[in-house]
Design an enzyme around this catalytic site. Structure first.
Site, short mmCIF file in Angstrom:
data_model
loop_
_atom_site.label_atom_id
_atom_site.label_comp_id
_atom_site.label_asym_id
_atom_site.label_seq_id
_atom_site.Cartn_x
_atom_site.Cartn_y
_atom_site.Cartn_z
N ALA A 1 1.05 -1.21 -0.06
CA ALA A 1 0.02 -0.06 -0.03
C ALA A 1 0.97 1.28 0.04
O ALA A 1 0.45 2.36 0.30
CB ALA A 1 -0.87 -0.20 1.06
N ASN B 1 14.84 -0.13 1.60
CA ASN B 1 16.31 0.29 2.16
C ASN B 1 16.46 0.12 3.84
O ASN B 1 15.55 -0.02 4.35
CB ASN B 1 16.69 1.91 1.70
CG ASN B 1 17.11 2.11 0.59
OD1 ASN B 1 17.59 1.21 0.06
ND2 ASN B 1 16.25 3.10 0.03
N ASP C 1 20.21 2.59 -9.76
CA ASP C 1 21.48 3.19 -9.80
C ASP C 1 21.72 2.91 -11.59
O ASP C 1 22.39 3.78 -12.07
CB ASP C 1 22.42 2.43 -9.14
CG ASP C 1 21.88 2.68 -7.62
OD1 ASP C 1 22.02 3.64 -6.83
OD2 ASP C 1 21.30 1.70 -7.27
N HIS D 1 23.82 -0.08 -2.70
CA HIS D 1 22.68 0.92 -3.21
C HIS D 1 22.85 1.96 -2.30
O HIS D 1 21.94 2.15 -1.15
CB HIS D 1 21.20 0.21 -3.15
CG HIS D 1 20.33 1.50 -3.44
ND1 HIS D 1 20.07 2.05 -4.74
CD2 HIS D 1 19.22 1.86 -2.64
CE1 HIS D 1 19.12 3.06 -4.55
NE2 HIS D 1 18.58 2.85 -3.20
P1 NAI Z 1 6.04 4.21 1.76
O1 NAI Z 1 6.48 4.49 3.09
O2 NAI Z 1 5.32 4.92 0.88
O3 NAI Z 1 5.66 2.67 1.64
C1 NAI Z 1 6.37 1.67 2.50
C2 NAI Z 1 5.15 0.42 2.86
O4 NAI Z 1 5.53 -0.77 3.55
C3 NAI Z 1 4.19 1.24 3.84
O5 NAI Z 1 2.84 1.05 3.18
C4 NAI Z 1 4.25 0.59 5.04
O6 NAI Z 1 3.20 0.39 5.76
C5 NAI Z 1 4.95 -0.93 4.45
N1 NAI Z 1 5.65 -1.47 5.63
C6 NAI Z 1 6.50 -1.28 6.48
N2 NAI Z 1 6.95 -2.46 7.23
C7 NAI Z 1 6.38 -3.29 6.64
C8 NAI Z 1 6.65 -4.83 6.84
N3 NAI Z 1 7.24 -5.18 7.85
N4 NAI Z 1 5.74 -5.61 6.28
C9 NAI Z 1 4.99 -5.48 5.03
N5 NAI Z 1 4.90 -3.84 4.80
C10 NAI Z 1 5.47 -2.90 5.73
O7 NAI Z 1 7.82 4.08 1.00
P2 NAI Z 1 8.29 3.84 -0.33
O8 NAI Z 1 8.38 5.03 -1.19
O9 NAI Z 1 7.06 2.82 -1.15
O10 NAI Z 1 9.56 3.04 -0.32
C11 NAI Z 1 9.55 1.77 0.08
C12 NAI Z 1 11.18 1.27 0.39
O11 NAI Z 1 11.94 1.46 -0.92
C13 NAI Z 1 11.76 2.41 1.30
O12 NAI Z 1 12.68 1.75 2.25
C14 NAI Z 1 12.92 3.24 0.27
O13 NAI Z 1 13.85 3.84 0.93
C15 NAI Z 1 12.96 2.02 -0.64
N6 NAI Z 1 13.71 2.56 -1.83
C16 NAI Z 1 14.65 1.78 -2.62
C17 NAI Z 1 15.18 2.02 -3.66
C18 NAI Z 1 16.28 1.26 -4.26
O14 NAI Z 1 16.82 1.66 -5.49
N7 NAI Z 1 16.44 0.13 -3.64
C19 NAI Z 1 14.45 3.26 -4.79
C20 NAI Z 1 13.75 4.21 -3.64
C21 NAI Z 1 12.92 3.53 -2.73
#
Ligand code: NAI
Length: 327
Positions: free
Chosen positions: A13, A133, A161, A189
């Site tokens: 979500a 991350n 990247d 990353h």
């Molecule tokens: P967001 O905060 O919009 O969504 C994260 C979702 O994960 C939230 O809905 C939250 O309730 C859920 N969540 C948290 N803990 C959980 C768990 N234990 N089990 C299931 N769901 C859980 O964040 P967004 O923008 O979607 O980013 C997600 C992650 O991706 C962040 O850690 C961000 O830093 C990372 N990211 C990584 C990139 C990469 O290149 N590797 C690039 C961009 C973001």
């Protein structure tokens, strides 16, 4: 027609989830002939579960022909049941003022739990991509928590990247991004990643010779790619989500369907290649075929490249040492 495969997505979500699920369901990840069942995981929190319900309503309203089922879960032990692909997006990124130890312990808890659940209930051939991350270290934690699954099935996302680097090179040379071959991104990353275009070609021409500006490489290109995530947050007020989802699609599609000899970047457990200690979850140039990735061998590492690789490796081994006590 093909039998549906099961695709688990955590953090379903969230922002990235919203940019990712519709593309998986439309067949952009696994092919336009491959039906999928989505197994979506969110935290038990009522707000998150409600948001997930809304996303599922929208998925239903797309009437995707390839979407053979949708499940909502709050427990990884059910979310990962028999799953063939797992995209671990949900995590706890570092917030302002958050201590490193706190970050590592929160993610340690999430990714040990999820690694154990994959170990217990997922398909024995599950392909796991960690996006959340710190992605490399979270993938390392999940891998170490799943001793009955092959370590090679655990990967971390460096593809964003890689794509960012390709786009910068296309802009600099005025060439088409699709024409770029043999680009590599090494390491973590994080801003320490080393995007390496020494071997890259565009339409068969050397990118290094076309650009012919080592100062641009060190002072413009590497910092631009390394700090791109921060630049997007500064501009958008939100972190990159659509481009991250796109990179996740690219990573899984290439791993599952092959790259036709093209180099791509994946974070994978080292087998000792290029002097990286075994098991470090490290970005490497790979090619994919038949559902397996293979590290590109024989790349010459010059003094500057070695210095960059050592720096990103040091950051990763520090992170991975920091979670050893949790494993
Ligand atoms: P967001 O905060 O919009 O969504 C994260 C979702 O994960 C939230 O809905 C939250 O309730 C859920 N969540 C948290 N803990 C959980 C768990 N234990 N089990 C299931 N769901 C859980 O964040 P967004 O923008 O979607 O980013 C997600 C992650 O991706 C962040 O850690 C961000 O830093 C990372 N990211 C990584 C990139 C990469 O290149 N590797 C690039 C961009 C973001």
């Amino acid at each position: 027609s093909k039998k549906p495969v099961r695709v688990a997505v955590t953090g379903a979500a969230g922002q990235i989830g919203y940019a990712l699920l519709f593309r998986i369901a439309s067949g952009e990840m696994l092919g336009k002939d491959q039906p999928v069942i989505l197994q979506l995981l969110e935290i038990p929190d009522e707000k998150a579960q409600n948001a997930l319900k809304g996303v599922i309503m929208e998925l239903e309203d797309c009437a995707f022909p390839l979407l053979a089922g949708i499940e909502a879960h709050s427990d990884p032990m059910t979310a990962f049941k028999d799953t063939d692909y797992a995209l671990l997006v949900g995590s706890r990124p570092r917030g302002p003022g958050m201590e490193r130890a706190e970050l590592l312990s929160i993610n340690g808890a999430i990714f040990t739990t999820q690694g154990k659940a994959l170990n217990a209930v997922a398909s024995r051939n599950v392909k796991v991509l960690v996006v959340g991350n710190p992605a490399n270290t979270n993938a390392y934690i999940a891998m170490k928590s799943a001793p009955d699954l092959p370590a090679k099935n655990f990967t971390a996302m460096l593809r964003l990247d890689h794509n960012r680097a390709a786009s910068q090179l296309a802009a600099k040379t005025g060439k088409a991004v699709a024409a770029i071959e043999k680009l590599a991104v090494w390491g973590n990353h994080s801003p320490t990643m080393y995007a390496d275009y020494r071997n890259a070609t565009i339409d068969g021409q050397s990118v290094k010779e076309l650009i012919n500006d080592e100062q641009w490489n060190r002072e413009v290109f590497l910092p631009t790619v390394g700090k791109r995530g921060a630049a997007i947050i500064a501009a958008r007020g939100l972190s990159s989500a659509a481009s991250a989802a796109n990179a996740a699609i690219d990573h899984m599609r290439d791993w599952a369907l092959g790259t036709n000899g093209k180099w791509v970047t994946m974070g994978i457990p080292s087998g000792g290649e290029y002097g990286i200690p075994k098991e470090v979850m490290f970005g490497y140039p790979v090619t994919c075929e038949g559902g397996e990735y293979k590290i590109v061998q024989g790349i010459e590492i010059d003094a500057f490249s070695q210095e960059c690789i050592n720096k990103t490796l040091k950051e990763l081994t520090d992170e991975q040492d920091g979670v050893k006590h949790l494993l």
